[in-house]
Design a protein around this motif. Sequence first.
Motif, PDB file in Angstrom:
ATOM      1  N   ILE A 273       0.875  -1.166   0.000  1.00  0.00           N
ATOM      2  CA  ILE A 273       0.000   0.000   0.000  1.00  0.00           C
ATOM      3  C   ILE A 273       0.914   1.218   0.000  1.00  0.00           C
ATOM      4  CG2 ILE A 273      -1.739   1.280   1.270  1.00  0.00           C
ATOM      5  CD1 ILE A 273      -2.748  -1.418   2.328  1.00  0.00           C
ATOM      6  N   SER A 274       0.784   2.030  -1.034  1.00  0.00           N
ATOM      7  CA  SER A 274       1.673   3.184  -1.218  1.00  0.00           C
ATOM      8  C   SER A 274       0.874   4.474  -1.222  1.00  0.00           C
ATOM      9  CB  SER A 274       2.434   3.052  -2.537  1.00  0.00           C
ATOM     10  OG  SER A 274       3.223   1.887  -2.540  1.00  0.00           O
ATOM     11  N   SER A 275       1.580   5.564  -1.065  1.00  0.00           N
ATOM     12  CA  SER A 275       0.966   6.887  -1.063  1.00  0.00           C
ATOM     13  C   SER A 275       1.546   7.704  -2.201  1.00  0.00           C
ATOM     14  CB  SER A 275       1.231   7.579   0.276  1.00  0.00           C
ATOM     15  OG  SER A 275       0.714   8.879   0.267  1.00  0.00           O
ATOM     16  N   GLU A 276       0.740   8.592  -2.761  1.00  0.00           N
ATOM     17  CA  GLU A 276       1.196   9.442  -3.855  1.00  0.00           C
ATOM     18  C   GLU A 276       2.028  10.620  -3.352  1.00  0.00           C
ATOM     19  OE1 GLU A 276      -2.485  10.451  -5.743  1.00  0.00           O
ATOM     20  OE2 GLU A 276      -2.464   8.635  -6.947  1.00  0.00           O
ATOM     21  N   GLY A 277       2.162  10.782  -2.075  1.00  0.00           N
ATOM     22  CA  GLY A 277       2.924  11.885  -1.498  1.00  0.00           C
ATOM     23  C   GLY A 277       2.322  12.251  -0.159  1.00  0.00           C
ATOM     24  N   LEU A 278       2.787  13.366   0.403  1.00  0.00           N
ATOM     25  CA  LEU A 278       2.295  13.770   1.713  1.00  0.00           C
ATOM     26  C   LEU A 278       0.798  14.048   1.711  1.00  0.00           C
ATOM     27  CD1 LEU A 278       5.139  16.102   2.978  1.00  0.00           C
ATOM     28  CD2 LEU A 278       4.569  13.809   3.765  1.00  0.00           C
ATOM     29  N   LEU A 279       0.302  14.685   0.676  1.00  0.00           N
ATOM     30  CA  LEU A 279      -1.107  15.037   0.617  1.00  0.00           C
ATOM     31  C   LEU A 279      -1.858  14.234  -0.434  1.00  0.00           C
ATOM     32  CD1 LEU A 279      -0.754  18.901   0.956  1.00  0.00           C
ATOM     33  CD2 LEU A 279      -1.257  17.245   2.740  1.00  0.00           C
ATOM     34  N   GLY A 280      -1.192  13.286  -1.083  1.00  0.00           N
ATOM     35  CA  GLY A 280      -1.813  12.514  -2.150  1.00  0.00           C
ATOM     36  C   GLY A 280      -2.638  11.358  -1.623  1.00  0.00           C
ATOM     37  N   GLY A 281      -3.281  10.677  -2.531  1.00  0.00           N
ATOM     38  CA  GLY A 281      -4.110   9.536  -2.187  1.00  0.00           C
ATOM     39  C   GLY A 281      -3.291   8.278  -1.993  1.00  0.00           C
ATOM     40  N   THR A 282      -3.991   7.212  -1.697  1.00  0.00           N
ATOM     41  CA  THR A 282      -3.382   5.918  -1.459  1.00  0.00           C
ATOM     42  C   THR A 282      -3.731   4.993  -2.608  1.00  0.00           C
ATOM     43  OG1 THR A 282      -3.624   6.270   0.906  1.00  0.00           O
ATOM     44  CG2 THR A 282      -3.253   4.029   0.212  1.00  0.00           C
ATOM     45  N   TYR A 283      -2.825   4.090  -2.947  1.00  0.00           N
ATOM     46  CA  TYR A 283      -3.090   3.093  -3.974  1.00  0.00           C
ATOM     47  C   TYR A 283      -2.391   1.787  -3.604  1.00  0.00           C
ATOM     48  CZ  TYR A 283       1.545   4.375  -5.772  1.00  0.00           C
ATOM     49  OH  TYR A 283       2.883   4.614  -5.898  1.00  0.00           O
ATOM     50  N   VAL A 284      -2.806   0.711  -4.253  1.00  0.00           N
ATOM     51  CA  VAL A 284      -2.196  -0.604  -4.052  1.00  0.00           C
ATOM     52  C   VAL A 284      -1.182  -0.795  -5.169  1.00  0.00           C
ATOM     53  CG1 VAL A 284      -2.610  -3.079  -3.948  1.00  0.00           C
ATOM     54  CG2 VAL A 284      -4.268  -1.505  -2.939  1.00  0.00           C
ATOM     55  N   GLU A 285       0.057  -1.094  -4.794  1.00  0.00           N
ATOM     56  CA  GLU A 285       1.131  -1.222  -5.768  1.00  0.00           C
ATOM     57  C   GLU A 285       1.569  -2.673  -5.895  1.00  0.00           C
ATOM     58  OE1 GLU A 285       5.492   0.769  -6.724  1.00  0.00           O
ATOM     59  OE2 GLU A 285       4.646   0.954  -4.721  1.00  0.00           O
ATOM     60  N   LEU A 286       1.567  -3.176  -7.120  1.00  0.00           N
ATOM     61  CA  LEU A 286       2.072  -4.519  -7.399  1.00  0.00           C
ATOM     62  C   LEU A 286       3.557  -4.417  -7.712  1.00  0.00           C
ATOM     63  CD1 LEU A 286      -0.773  -5.947  -9.633  1.00  0.00           C
ATOM     64  CD2 LEU A 286      -0.106  -6.762  -7.381  1.00  0.00           C
ATOM     65  N   LEU A 287       4.368  -5.179  -7.001  1.00  0.00           N
ATOM     66  CA  LEU A 287       5.813  -5.176  -7.191  1.00  0.00           C
ATOM     67  C   LEU A 287       6.205  -6.528  -7.780  1.00  0.00           C
ATOM     68  CD1 LEU A 287       6.524  -3.708  -3.666  1.00  0.00           C
ATOM     69  CD2 LEU A 287       6.586  -2.458  -5.830  1.00  0.00           C
ATOM     70  N   PRO A 288       6.417  -6.600  -9.106  1.00  0.00           N
ATOM     71  CA  PRO A 288       6.649  -7.898  -9.747  1.00  0.00           C
ATOM     72  C   PRO A 288       7.961  -8.529  -9.327  1.00  0.00           C
ATOM     73  CG  PRO A 288       6.946  -6.114 -11.314  1.00  0.00           C
ATOM     74  CD  PRO A 288       6.449  -5.496 -10.049  1.00  0.00           C
ATOM     75  N   GLY A 289       7.929  -9.850  -9.190  1.00  0.00           N
ATOM     76  CA  GLY A 289       9.120 -10.622  -8.876  1.00  0.00           C
ATOM     77  C   GLY A 289       9.803 -11.071 -10.155  1.00  0.00           C
ATOM     78  N   GLY A 290      10.683 -12.047 -10.046  1.00  0.00           N
ATOM     79  CA  GLY A 290      11.441 -12.516 -11.207  1.00  0.00           C
ATOM     80  C   GLY A 290      11.137 -13.936 -11.604  1.00  0.00           C
ATOM     81  N   SER A 291      10.126 -14.544 -11.023  1.00  0.00           N
ATOM     82  CA  SER A 291       9.803 -15.936 -11.309  1.00  0.00           C
ATOM     83  C   SER A 291       9.270 -16.107 -12.734  1.00  0.00           C
ATOM     84  CB  SER A 291       8.751 -16.426 -10.310  1.00  0.00           C
ATOM     85  OG  SER A 291       8.312 -17.723 -10.663  1.00  0.00           O
ATOM     86  N   PRO A 292       9.597 -17.238 -13.359  1.00  0.00           N
ATOM     87  CA  PRO A 292       9.024 -17.507 -14.685  1.00  0.00           C
ATOM     88  C   PRO A 292       7.592 -18.035 -14.618  1.00  0.00           C
ATOM     89  CG  PRO A 292      10.509 -19.261 -14.066  1.00  0.00           C
ATOM     90  CD  PRO A 292      10.591 -18.222 -12.971  1.00  0.00           C
ATOM     91  N   PHE A 293       7.098 -18.280 -13.410  1.00  0.00           N
ATOM     92  CA  PHE A 293       5.739 -18.792 -13.230  1.00  0.00           C
ATOM     93  C   PHE A 293       4.828 -17.655 -12.791  1.00  0.00           C
ATOM     94  CE2 PHE A 293       8.746 -22.186 -12.153  1.00  0.00           C
ATOM     95  CZ  PHE A 293       8.451 -23.065 -13.181  1.00  0.00           C
ATOM     96  N   PHE A 294       3.566 -17.713 -13.215  1.00  0.00           N
ATOM     97  CA  PHE A 294       2.651 -16.601 -12.976  1.00  0.00           C
ATOM     98  C   PHE A 294       1.505 -16.994 -12.046  1.00  0.00           C
ATOM     99  CE2 PHE A 294       4.591 -15.925 -17.153  1.00  0.00           C
ATOM    100  CZ  PHE A 294       5.225 -14.721 -16.913  1.00  0.00           C
ATOM    101  N   LEU A 295       0.924 -15.992 -11.382  1.00  0.00           N
ATOM    102  CA  LEU A 295      -0.202 -16.213 -10.481  1.00  0.00           C
ATOM    103  C   LEU A 295      -1.449 -16.582 -11.271  1.00  0.00           C
ATOM    104  CD1 LEU A 295       0.275 -13.156  -8.113  1.00  0.00           C
ATOM    105  CD2 LEU A 295       0.690 -15.545  -7.543  1.00  0.00           C
ATOM    106  N   GLU A 296      -2.174 -17.539 -10.763  1.00  0.00           N
ATOM    107  CA  GLU A 296      -3.456 -17.931 -11.354  1.00  0.00           C
ATOM    108  C   GLU A 296      -4.546 -17.027 -10.781  1.00  0.00           C
ATOM    109  OE1 GLU A 296      -3.990 -20.299 -13.666  1.00  0.00           O
ATOM    110  OE2 GLU A 296      -1.823 -20.613 -13.752  1.00  0.00           O
TER     111      GLU A 296
END
Length: 154
Positions: A98-121
């Motif tokens: 969960i990340s913020s756009e700045g001190l006064l910005g909104g909140t968003y959910v951030e996906l941080l991709p890994g390096g695996s060759p397999f993907f989420l179902e």
Amino acid sequence: MSENTTEVIVGGAVLAVAIGFLVYAGQATGLSGGGAEYELSASFRSADGVNVGTDVRMAGVKVGRVTDIRLDPATFRAATIFSVQDGIEIPDDSAVAISSEGLLGGTYVELLPGGSPFFLEPGTEIEFTQGSVSLVSLLMKFVGGDDDAEAAAE
């Protein structure tokens, strides 16, 4: 007759503006029937600022939205379900924060991709999560000083 024609023209213009506004609002909030999506889930210790409709982003680009958030009574964590656009494959060792756009910005959910060759179902729960950080608690630590550091120095 002229007065009636003017009323019809003005009424039509108002109706056209209202329809345009509704279409714009639907696209801005993600309610439009865009492309197909699949759901993933994650559990956070703290989900401050996240609500249904909150953006899900990857590399700063919106790729989905939060569709459900509730308290898990067994773990006392925020169980979150979010959608991701079809065609975006997420490696199975990815993290979500969960990340913020700045001190006064909104909140968003951030996906941080890994390096695996397999993907989420679809429907998979992402295990690696980082909850939101409270700005107030960070300021209190900064202003009040870190008691652990002072005790260690003595």
